[in-house]
Design a protein around this motif. Structure first.
Motif, PDB file in Angstrom:
ATOM      1  N   UNK A  36       0.897  -1.287  -0.080  1.00 16.54           N
ATOM      2  CA  UNK A  36       0.111   0.167  -0.123  1.00 16.54           C
ATOM      3  C   UNK A  36       0.812   1.267  -0.091  1.00 16.54           C
ATOM      4  N   UNK A  37       2.033   1.001   0.654  1.00 15.87           N
ATOM      5  CA  UNK A  37       3.095   2.519   0.832  1.00 15.87           C
ATOM      6  C   UNK A  37       3.683   2.570  -0.425  1.00 15.87           C
ATOM      7  N   UNK A  38       3.800   1.479  -1.324  1.00 15.69           N
ATOM      8  CA  UNK A  38       4.563   1.738  -2.503  1.00 15.69           C
ATOM      9  C   UNK A  38       3.485   2.250  -3.478  1.00 15.69           C
ATOM     10  N   UNK A  39       2.211   1.721  -3.643  1.00 15.24           N
ATOM     11  CA  UNK A  39       1.207   2.155  -4.257  1.00 15.24           C
ATOM     12  C   UNK A  39       1.027   3.934  -4.154  1.00 15.24           C
ATOM     13  N   UNK A  40       0.982   4.041  -2.786  1.00 14.87           N
ATOM     14  CA  UNK A  40       0.700   5.392  -2.370  1.00 14.87           C
ATOM     15  C   UNK A  40       2.120   6.326  -2.983  1.00 14.87           C
ATOM     16  N   UNK A  41       3.267   6.040  -2.964  1.00 19.09           N
ATOM     17  CA  UNK A  41       4.380   6.520  -3.294  1.00 19.09           C
ATOM     18  C   UNK A  41       4.212   6.679  -4.666  1.00 19.09           C
ATOM     19  N   UNK A  42       3.837   5.748  -5.584  1.00 20.39           N
ATOM     20  CA  UNK A  42       3.483   5.793  -7.213  1.00 20.39           C
ATOM     21  C   UNK A  42       2.623   6.894  -7.598  1.00 20.39           C
ATOM     22  N   UNK A  43       1.511   7.004  -6.729  1.00 19.22           N
ATOM     23  CA  UNK A  43       0.427   7.994  -6.987  1.00 19.22           C
ATOM     24  C   UNK A  43       0.878   9.187  -6.888  1.00 19.22           C
ATOM     25  N   UNK A  44       1.843   9.747  -5.647  1.00 16.02           N
ATOM     26  CA  UNK A  44       2.401  11.008  -5.669  1.00 16.02           C
ATOM     27  C   UNK A  44       3.463  11.165  -6.589  1.00 16.02           C
ATOM     28  N   UNK A  45       4.185  10.413  -7.151  1.00 14.54           N
ATOM     29  CA  UNK A  45       5.039  10.353  -8.062  1.00 14.54           C
ATOM     30  C   UNK A  45       4.427  10.850  -9.339  1.00 14.54           C
TER      31      UNK A  45
END
Length: 87
Positions: A36-45
């Motif tokens: 979930x954290x990796x997914x949220x980081x990708x969204x912010x990028x």
């Protein structure tokens, strides 16, 4: 026809695994948090790269969501929602 007992290609390595390769020391709930954290980081990028895109370009990403990354589509949705609330 292909001979099953004498295949034309020799199989040197076979790998079988029921679950995707992840660190085996992590528990399932911790793995879920990491994903979930990796997914949220990708969204912010994606949000930072899409902030100068026009609304038409963002809508195009949403309409053709099968050709884009899932996180990119979600970032486009979030940016459009923010822009519609500002107007």
């Amino acid at each position: 026809m292909l001979d099953v007992f004498n295949p034309p290609i020799l199989v040197n390595h076979t790998y079988f695994r029921c679950f995707p390769y992840m660190k085996s020391g992590l528990e399932f709930s911790k793995r879920r948090v990491v994903v979930k954290e990796n997914y949220e980081n990708k969204i912010s990028q994606f949000k930072s790269t899409f902030k100068h895109h026009s609304n038409q370009q963002l809508n195009e990403k949403i309409i053709n969501r099968k050709t884009y990354d899932k996180a990119a589509v979600e970032a486009a949705r979030q940016l459009l929602a923010i822009r519609s609330n500002m107007v």
